[in-house]
Motif scaffolding. Sequence first.
Motif, mmCIF file in Angstrom:
data_model
loop_
_atom_site.group_PDB
_atom_site.id
_atom_site.type_symbol
_atom_site.label_atom_id
_atom_site.label_comp_id
_atom_site.label_asym_id
_atom_site.label_seq_id
_atom_site.Cartn_x
_atom_site.Cartn_y
_atom_site.Cartn_z
ATOM 1 N N LEU A 1 8.286 2.803 -6.731
ATOM 2 C CA LEU A 1 7.748 1.986 -5.642
ATOM 3 C C LEU A 1 6.920 0.823 -6.169
ATOM 4 O O LEU A 1 6.930 -0.270 -5.587
ATOM 5 C CB LEU A 1 6.905 2.843 -4.695
ATOM 6 C CG LEU A 1 7.652 3.683 -3.659
ATOM 7 C CD1 LEU A 1 6.666 4.492 -2.834
ATOM 8 C CD2 LEU A 1 8.504 2.795 -2.747
ATOM 9 N N ALA A 2 6.204 1.037 -7.257
ATOM 10 C CA ALA A 2 5.429 -0.051 -7.856
ATOM 11 C C ALA A 2 6.360 -1.177 -8.285
ATOM 12 O O ALA A 2 6.091 -2.360 -8.034
ATOM 13 C CB ALA A 2 4.618 0.462 -9.041
ATOM 14 N N GLN A 3 7.467 -0.831 -8.920
ATOM 15 C CA GLN A 3 8.424 -1.841 -9.356
ATOM 16 C C GLN A 3 9.095 -2.524 -8.161
ATOM 17 O O GLN A 3 9.280 -3.745 -8.152
ATOM 18 C CB GLN A 3 9.481 -1.190 -10.258
ATOM 19 C CG GLN A 3 8.942 -0.700 -11.587
ATOM 20 C CD GLN A 3 8.425 -1.823 -12.472
ATOM 21 O OE1 GLN A 3 8.908 -2.952 -12.396
ATOM 22 N NE2 GLN A 3 7.430 -1.532 -13.284
ATOM 23 N N GLY B 1 0.825 -1.199 0.000
ATOM 24 C CA GLY B 1 0.000 0.000 0.000
ATOM 25 C C GLY B 1 0.860 1.250 0.000
ATOM 26 O O GLY B 1 2.084 1.183 0.118
ATOM 27 N N THR B 2 0.211 2.388 -0.121
ATOM 28 C CA THR B 2 0.903 3.678 -0.202
ATOM 29 C C THR B 2 1.956 3.642 -1.317
ATOM 30 O O THR B 2 3.081 4.096 -1.148
ATOM 31 C CB THR B 2 1.529 4.088 1.142
ATOM 32 O OG1 THR B 2 0.636 3.786 2.221
ATOM 33 C CG2 THR B 2 1.793 5.591 1.172
ATOM 34 N N VAL B 3 1.579 3.058 -2.442
ATOM 35 C CA VAL B 3 2.447 3.074 -3.628
ATOM 36 C C VAL B 3 2.225 4.417 -4.315
ATOM 37 O O VAL B 3 1.160 4.671 -4.871
ATOM 38 C CB VAL B 3 2.116 1.903 -4.572
ATOM 39 C CG1 VAL B 3 2.980 1.969 -5.829
ATOM 40 C CG2 VAL B 3 2.299 0.574 -3.855
ATOM 41 N N THR B 4 3.225 5.281 -4.241
ATOM 42 C CA THR B 4 3.057 6.665 -4.682
ATOM 43 C C THR B 4 3.916 7.055 -5.881
ATOM 44 O O THR B 4 3.855 8.190 -6.324
ATOM 45 C CB THR B 4 3.380 7.635 -3.532
ATOM 46 O OG1 THR B 4 4.704 7.363 -3.051
ATOM 47 C CG2 THR B 4 2.372 7.491 -2.391
ATOM 48 N N PRO C 1 -2.721 5.596 -2.978
ATOM 49 C CA PRO C 1 -3.623 6.546 -2.320
ATOM 50 C C PRO C 1 -4.325 7.477 -3.302
ATOM 51 O O PRO C 1 -5.406 8.004 -3.022
ATOM 52 C CB PRO C 1 -2.696 7.326 -1.389
ATOM 53 C CG PRO C 1 -1.355 7.224 -2.037
ATOM 54 C CD PRO C 1 -1.308 5.882 -2.705
ATOM 55 N N GLY C 2 -3.707 7.717 -4.433
ATOM 56 C CA GLY C 2 -4.252 8.526 -5.510
ATOM 57 C C GLY C 2 -3.710 7.972 -6.810
ATOM 58 O O GLY C 2 -2.971 6.986 -6.816
#
Length: 207
Positions: free
Chosen positions: A75-77, A68-71, A90-91
């Motif tokens: 961070l996704a990778q 979570g809190t992938v901003t 979060p958005g």
Amino acid sequence: MNDPQELFDHGPVIPVVVLDEVGHGVPLARALLRGGIRVVEVTLRTPAALGALERIAAEVPDAVVGAGTVTSPDLAQDAAKAGAAFLVTPGTTESLLDAAEQTGLPFLPGVATVSEAMRLAERGVTALKFFPAEAAGGVPFLRSLAGPLPGLRFCPTGGITPAKAGAYLALPNVGCVGGSWLTPQDALAAGDWSRIEALAREATSLR
């Protein structure tokens, strides 16, 4: 798990966890499993988060652990490389959405407005995170979306308590809720896994 809608089938609550110690991840996930909860969202808010997520993915195969809190795209990778089973943001920006799609993982992109939800629907995304739920309109807001946007389902997160969860879960467009109350910081710091197990067991009866 290939479809983010499947996240809604595991139970009424996804624990939203902030971990300060890598070593807390595995016993936490095991406590949640004993309490009947398989899915856990480890928020990428601390230096320990990715390490804890990686250990849960490797050592607790019955758990479905996501990030979570992938901003950011990075961070996704990073979360995908650590073994995350799903991503939660979060958005949503275009670059973040593209990066999440490129991982091949199911993801719940965050929205707080009607226009954001419609934009994601145009891209074929129908499972969304509604954040910050209580601050952004709560139950009345989501109820008002069910008519014009019947194809969307939400996981509201942010400010939700056990007392408030039932009203969200009663909505036809809510698949589950995200909650931090299952893993309170004092219980994590003390290693009070029996308390977390008990909180998880209570949460499974909310729907």
